[in-house]
Motif scaffolding. Structure first.
Motif, PDB file in Angstrom:
ATOM      1  N   HIS A   3     -22.363 -18.953 -24.335  1.00 40.62           N
ATOM      2  CA  HIS A   3     -21.931 -20.344 -24.228  1.00 40.62           C
ATOM      3  C   HIS A   3     -21.846 -21.025 -25.594  1.00 40.62           C
ATOM      4  O   HIS A   3     -22.085 -22.209 -25.731  1.00 40.62           O
ATOM      5  N   HIS A   4     -21.483 -20.232 -26.631  1.00 35.85           N
ATOM      6  CA  HIS A   4     -21.433 -20.795 -27.991  1.00 35.85           C
ATOM      7  C   HIS A   4     -20.420 -21.934 -28.122  1.00 35.85           C
ATOM      8  O   HIS A   4     -20.517 -22.758 -29.014  1.00 35.85           O
ATOM      9  N   ASP A   5     -19.422 -21.970 -27.209  1.00 31.74           N
ATOM     10  CA  ASP A   5     -18.395 -23.010 -27.323  1.00 31.74           C
ATOM     11  C   ASP A   5     -18.776 -24.294 -26.569  1.00 31.74           C
ATOM     12  O   ASP A   5     -18.013 -25.248 -26.552  1.00 31.74           O
ATOM     13  N   ILE A   6     -19.967 -24.302 -25.940  1.00 30.01           N
ATOM     14  CA  ILE A   6     -20.382 -25.492 -25.195  1.00 30.01           C
ATOM     15  C   ILE A   6     -21.247 -26.348 -26.112  1.00 30.01           C
ATOM     16  O   ILE A   6     -22.247 -25.896 -26.662  1.00 30.01           O
ATOM     17  N   LEU A   7     -20.834 -27.597 -26.297  1.00 30.11           N
ATOM     18  CA  LEU A   7     -21.508 -28.460 -27.265  1.00 30.11           C
ATOM     19  C   LEU A   7     -22.898 -28.868 -26.808  1.00 30.11           C
ATOM     20  O   LEU A   7     -23.823 -28.936 -27.608  1.00 30.11           O
ATOM     21  N   ALA A   8     -23.026 -29.164 -25.509  1.00 23.88           N
ATOM     22  CA  ALA A   8     -24.335 -29.565 -24.997  1.00 23.88           C
ATOM     23  C   ALA A   8     -24.550 -28.929 -23.633  1.00 23.88           C
ATOM     24  O   ALA A   8     -23.696 -29.011 -22.762  1.00 23.88           O
ATOM     25  N   THR A   9     -25.681 -28.280 -23.461  1.00 27.49           N
ATOM     26  CA  THR A   9     -26.003 -27.644 -22.182  1.00 27.49           C
ATOM     27  C   THR A   9     -26.601 -28.683 -21.233  1.00 27.49           C
ATOM     28  O   THR A   9     -27.030 -29.755 -21.668  1.00 27.49           O
ATOM     29  N   PRO A  10     -26.666 -28.365 -19.942  1.00 30.82           N
ATOM     30  CA  PRO A  10     -27.327 -29.285 -19.009  1.00 30.82           C
ATOM     31  C   PRO A  10     -28.738 -29.659 -19.478  1.00 30.82           C
ATOM     32  O   PRO A  10     -29.148 -30.820 -19.388  1.00 30.82           O
ATOM     33  N   LYS A  11     -29.469 -28.685 -20.019  1.00 31.32           N
ATOM     34  CA  LYS A  11     -30.826 -28.981 -20.497  1.00 31.32           C
ATOM     35  C   LYS A  11     -30.792 -30.007 -21.630  1.00 31.32           C
ATOM     36  O   LYS A  11     -31.592 -30.950 -21.646  1.00 31.32           O
ATOM     37  N   ASP A  12     -29.863 -29.823 -22.574  1.00 28.91           N
ATOM     38  CA  ASP A  12     -29.716 -30.785 -23.676  1.00 28.91           C
ATOM     39  C   ASP A  12     -29.490 -32.196 -23.142  1.00 28.91           C
ATOM     40  O   ASP A  12     -29.935 -33.181 -23.728  1.00 28.91           O
ATOM     41  N   PHE A 201     -29.061 -23.734 -18.754  1.00 29.43           N
ATOM     42  CA  PHE A 201     -28.152 -24.243 -17.713  1.00 29.43           C
ATOM     43  C   PHE A 201     -28.852 -24.690 -16.446  1.00 29.43           C
ATOM     44  O   PHE A 201     -28.287 -25.449 -15.657  1.00 29.43           O
ATOM     45  N   TYR A 202     -30.084 -24.226 -16.222  1.00 24.07           N
ATOM     46  CA  TYR A 202     -30.863 -24.744 -15.098  1.00 24.07           C
ATOM     47  C   TYR A 202     -31.832 -25.839 -15.552  1.00 24.07           C
ATOM     48  O   TYR A 202     -32.488 -26.469 -14.735  1.00 24.07           O
ATOM     49  N   GLY A 203     -31.944 -26.022 -16.859  1.00 22.43           N
ATOM     50  CA  GLY A 203     -32.814 -27.059 -17.388  1.00 22.43           C
ATOM     51  C   GLY A 203     -34.282 -26.794 -17.108  1.00 22.43           C
ATOM     52  O   GLY A 203     -35.010 -27.653 -16.617  1.00 22.43           O
ATOM     53  N   ILE A 204     -34.725 -25.553 -17.429  1.00 27.41           N
ATOM     54  CA  ILE A 204     -36.119 -25.190 -17.159  1.00 27.41           C
ATOM     55  C   ILE A 204     -36.764 -24.632 -18.432  1.00 27.41           C
ATOM     56  O   ILE A 204     -36.097 -24.452 -19.453  1.00 27.41           O
ATOM     57  N   GLU A 205     -38.079 -24.362 -18.348  1.00 24.63           N
ATOM     58  CA  GLU A 205     -38.863 -23.999 -19.535  1.00 24.63           C
ATOM     59  C   GLU A 205     -39.254 -22.528 -19.599  1.00 24.63           C
ATOM     60  O   GLU A 205     -39.443 -21.982 -20.679  1.00 24.63           O
TER      61      GLU A 205
END
Length: 352
Positions: A3-12, A201-205
Motif C-alpha cells: 500500500h505504498h501509494d496510499i497516503l493515509a491508512t485507516p489507522k492513520d 487497515f484494521y486499525g489495531i495494535e
C-alpha cells in the motif's frame, strides 16, 4: 509494501474495526443461489434454515441482502413474507454474485468513534486461494456496498477474508498461520509484512497467531471455526476430547498457544473451552461443524447446532459465557454441507 501509494491508512485516520458485539446497524448477506456450494437438492434444503437465521437477525437490526438479480429479490421477499419477517428491516442491493460467504468477500467496516465516520476496507478476494472460480463478482461486492451506502472505500491491495480474523475491539486481532501465511493468499509477503497491513487497515495494535483449523474447513483454517473473542480479554476456544479424532492435535496446539498469549495490556487471555460437536458427517463427508461459528448480533448470539450429542453442552457453556445476551441455537444441519455456517454467511455493519 503493497500500500505504498496510499497516503493515509485507516489507522492513520483514527479508524478501527469494532468488535462484533459493538451495536450493529445491519448484517449483510450474499443470498445463496449457486449450486456450486450446495449441489442438487441441497440448496433447496438449506434455505429454510437460512431464512430462519435471517428472521432472528432482523428482530434486532436491518438485514442487507446482496441479491444476484431482481427475480431472486422477488423470491426472497415472498419467502420472508411466509415467515412473517418485518420487510421494513430488509434492504436489497442487486448485483451479480458468485457464492454465499459474505464474511469473506463482503465489506469490512471500520469506524472512527471520535468523528462518527464509517469506511469500507475492500480486501481482495480470491476464493480461498483460487479454489472456487469464478469469484470476480464477489470480489466486487465491497465496492458495490460502498456505493449503495455512500461510504468512502480503501483498498489494501492484498487477499484477506473476514473469517480469518477475530477482534477484541481493544487493539488485538487473532488469526491462524495455516490460512493467512498460506502461499495461495499473498505469496509475495512475509508474516511481518502481513501483520503491518492488518494493523494499518484494521486499525489495531497486535496480531495473535494460532496454528490451524479444523477438518473439513476448505478455507485453510479460518479462526471463526476454532477461537472467538467474546469480550476484550476472553475467548471461547474449541477443544476435542477424543484423542483419536482428527481435530484433537491441532485444537490442542491452538489451546497451548492461546495460553501463552498476552494482550496489549500484558494480560493473559481468559479461555473458555467449547467442545466440538461429535463429527458432523453428511453423505460420507466430514463437514466443519463447529459451535464457534456463531454470529453475535443485536438480537443475541445465533449458534449453529447439528442434532448432535454435544449441542446442549455447547449451548449451556455459551449461555454462561454471554450472561447479558440471548443465546439462540438454530439448526445448521443443511447449511453446514456447504462447509460453513452462520458466521461465514454474514458480515456486520456497525451502528455509528
Amino acid at each position: 509494501m503493497p500500500h505504498h501509494d496510499i497516503l493515509a491508512t485507516p489507522k492513520d485516520l483514527g479508524f478501527t474495526f469494532p468488535a462484533e458485539w459493538f451495536p450493529h446497524r445491519a448484517t449483510w448477506l450474499t443470498f445463496p443461489h449457486n449450486e456450486a456450494s450446495w449441489q442438487g437438492d441441497k440448496l433447496a434444503k438449506m434455505r429454510p434454515q437460512y431464512f430462519e437465521f435471517i428472521k432472528q437477525i432482523s428482530a434486532g437490526e436491518h438485514v442487507g441482502f446482496i441479491a444476484n438479480d431482481k427475480n431472486l429479490k422477488q423470491y426472497i421477499i415472498k419467502e420472508l413474507n411466509k415467515i412473517n419477517v418485518d420487510l421494513s428491516k430488509i434492504e436489497f442491493l442487486i448485483k451479480p454474485t458468485n457464492d454465499a460467504w459474505c464474511r469473506d468477500h463482503g465489506p469490512s467496516f471500520v469506524i472512527n468513534k471520535e468523528t462518527g465516520q464509517k469506511m469500507i476496507v475492500d480486501w481482495g478476494h480470491n476464493a480461498w486461494g483460487g479454489k472456487y472460480p469464478p469469484y470476480d463478482d464477489d470480489n466486487r461486492t465491497p465496492k458495490a456496498v460502498a456505493v449503495y451506502l455512500n461510504l468512502p472505500i480503501i483498498e489494501p491491495g492484498i487477499i484477506m477474508e473476514g473469517g480469518a480474523v477475530e477482534f477484541n475491539g481493544a487493539g488485538s486481532l487473532l488469526t491462524s498461520k495455516s490460512c493467512l501465511l498460506n502461499l495461495n493468499r499473498n505469496p509475495h509477503l512475509n508474516q511481518q509484512q502481513i501483520e503491518q497491513v492488518l494493523c494499518d487497515f484494521y486499525g489495531i495494535e497486535q496480531i495473535l497467531w494460532v496454528e490451524g483449523g479444523i477438518v473439513g474447513d476448505d478455507t485453510d483454517g479460518h479462526i471463526d471455526d476454532t477461537t472467538r473473542f467474546i469480550n476484550e480479554d476472553t475467548v471461547v476456544a474449541c477443544v476435542e476430547s477424543n484423542q483419536s479424532d482428527e481435530n484433537f492435535e491441532i485444537l490442542n496446539t491452538n489451546l497451548k498457544m492461546l495460553k501463552e498469549m498476552r494482550l496489549t495490556n500484558g494480560k493473559q487471555l481468559n479461555i473458555i473451552e467449547l467442545p466440538m460437536p461429535k463429527a458432523v458427517i453428511i453423505d460420507g463427508f466430514r463437514t466443519p461443524g463447529s459451535y464457534a461459528n456463531f454470529l453475535i448480533c443485536n438480537a443475541g448470539v445465533i449458534v449453529p447446532v447439528f442434532n448432535n450429542p454435544n449441542d446442549q453442552t455447547a449451548i449451556n457453556i455459551l449461555e454462561t459465557a454471554f450472561p447479558n445476551r440471548k443465546v439462540i441455537p438454530l439448526l445448521a444441519t443443511e447449511i453446514i454441507w456447504g462447509q460453513g455456517s452462520f458466521h461465514c454467511l454474514s458480515q456486520q455493519e456497525p451502528l455509528i
